[in-house]
Design a protein around this motif. Structure first.
Motif, mmCIF file in Angstrom:
data_model
loop_
_atom_site.group_PDB
_atom_site.id
_atom_site.type_symbol
_atom_site.label_atom_id
_atom_site.label_comp_id
_atom_site.label_asym_id
_atom_site.label_seq_id
_atom_site.Cartn_x
_atom_site.Cartn_y
_atom_site.Cartn_z
ATOM 1 N N SER A 38 -15.979 19.222 62.528
ATOM 2 C CA SER A 38 -17.689 17.711 62.449
ATOM 3 C C SER A 38 -17.212 17.231 64.161
ATOM 4 N N GLY A 68 -19.853 21.905 63.752
ATOM 5 C CA GLY A 68 -21.023 21.157 62.873
ATOM 6 C C GLY A 68 -22.281 21.153 63.914
ATOM 7 N N ASN A 81 -18.466 16.532 71.436
ATOM 8 C CA ASN A 81 -17.521 17.197 70.316
ATOM 9 C C ASN A 81 -16.479 17.974 70.049
ATOM 10 N N LEU A 136 -17.254 17.951 57.359
ATOM 11 C CA LEU A 136 -18.594 17.128 57.870
ATOM 12 C C LEU A 136 -18.849 15.355 57.848
ATOM 13 N N THR A 144 -26.226 14.734 58.794
ATOM 14 C CA THR A 144 -24.770 14.918 58.495
ATOM 15 C C THR A 144 -25.412 16.198 59.461
ATOM 16 N N ALA A 145 -23.654 16.395 60.420
ATOM 17 C CA ALA A 145 -23.951 16.983 61.171
ATOM 18 C C ALA A 145 -25.086 16.699 62.169
ATOM 19 N N THR A 175 -26.875 22.137 66.758
ATOM 20 C CA THR A 175 -26.983 21.758 64.993
ATOM 21 C C THR A 175 -26.362 23.243 64.024
#
Ligand code: 6PG
Length: 240
Positions: A38, A68, A81, A136, A144-145, A175
């Motif tokens: 995540s 993710g 990320n 996550l 989320t994600a 995603t």
């Protein structure tokens, strides 16, 4: 679906416990172990802990890292990320470069980027085989994600990865979709801070609602973990 909700006195305690849980699963596995990481800020400490405390204990050569979600910005951009996870962990451990699978979110054509990652996932996971472990996070709005409330991505039923435009962030993202998240052997949420408390309680104790995408992550054949600090857990009705 097995579910395990754990509440800890501090973000550090929740992080340490989840690191230990992940490490045990990875060490006790056989063969390739597929992980989706995540993003955001919460997991940075987790990744740093894995690099610092588990460097000599994890079977890095068998671990395969995916993401993710990713922000659609150039490689090396501070918002990426994959940059965060690389700086915190992947650059500090002996994981083979070929085991690290960033999302091609730098491509101008976001549909093509999502298609390529979908293809990579199907090939790497031998889809419909599944991720062994997906980390996550939880957004204060219940995302989320990059499955944000009100986006089409929440409804995707066939593609494994899709592009998403997040109006309120003025941001394009890639995603993973719910079919992937809900096929995993283990999905592990790490949520800390009071700003997550309302949606953590709704996601954990409420119905599965598209307006709270995190509540839709319930892997029927897997294990769902929620690791929270006491602030994020403050609105749970029954203390875990
Ligand atoms: C991202 C994440 C996102 C994150 C939540 C929580 O790309 O931002 O994947 O889903 O997990 O937004 O973010 P924080 O950990 O920064 O609160």
């Amino acid at each position: 679906m097995k579910r395990d909700v754990q509440v800890f006195e501090s973000p550090a305690a929740a992080t340490a416990a989840l690191a230990e849980k992940f490490a045990a699963a990875a060490i006790n596995s056989k063969g390739n172990f597929y992980v989706a990481l995540s993003g955001g800020s919460t997991p940075r400490a987790l990744y740093a802990l894995l690099a610092a405390e588990y460097r000599d204990r994890l079977p890095w050569d068998r671990l395969h890292f995916f993401w993710g979600d990713e922000r659609c910005v150039p490689v090396g951009h501070a918002d990426r990320n994959d940059l965060m996870a690389t700086e915190a962990m992947l650059s500090k451990v002996p994981v083979p470069r070929v085991n690290i699978h960033s999302m091609p979110a730098e491509l101008e054509d976001h549909e093509e980027a999502a298609r390529r990652y979908d293809e990579l996932l199907r090939k790497s996971l031998h889809w419909p085989s599944r991720f062994d472990w997906i980390f996550l996070g939880l957004g204060a709005d219940g995302h989320t994600a990059s499955l944000f409330p009100g986006t089409d991505a929440v409804w995707e039923k066939t593609r494994l990865a899709v592009p998403v435009w997040v109006e309120k962030l003025n941001s394009h993202r890639l995603t993973l979709t719910l079919p992937v998240l809900n096929s995993a052997a283990v999905v592990a949420f790490l949520a800390v801070g009071a700003d997550k408390s309302e949606n953590a309680a709704l996601a954990i104790e409420g119905a599965a609602l598209p307006k709270i995408p995190a509540s839709l992550v319930r892997p029927p054949g897997g294990e769902l973990l929620w690791y929270l600090d006491r602030d994020a857990a403050s609105r749970l009705s029954a203390r875990a």
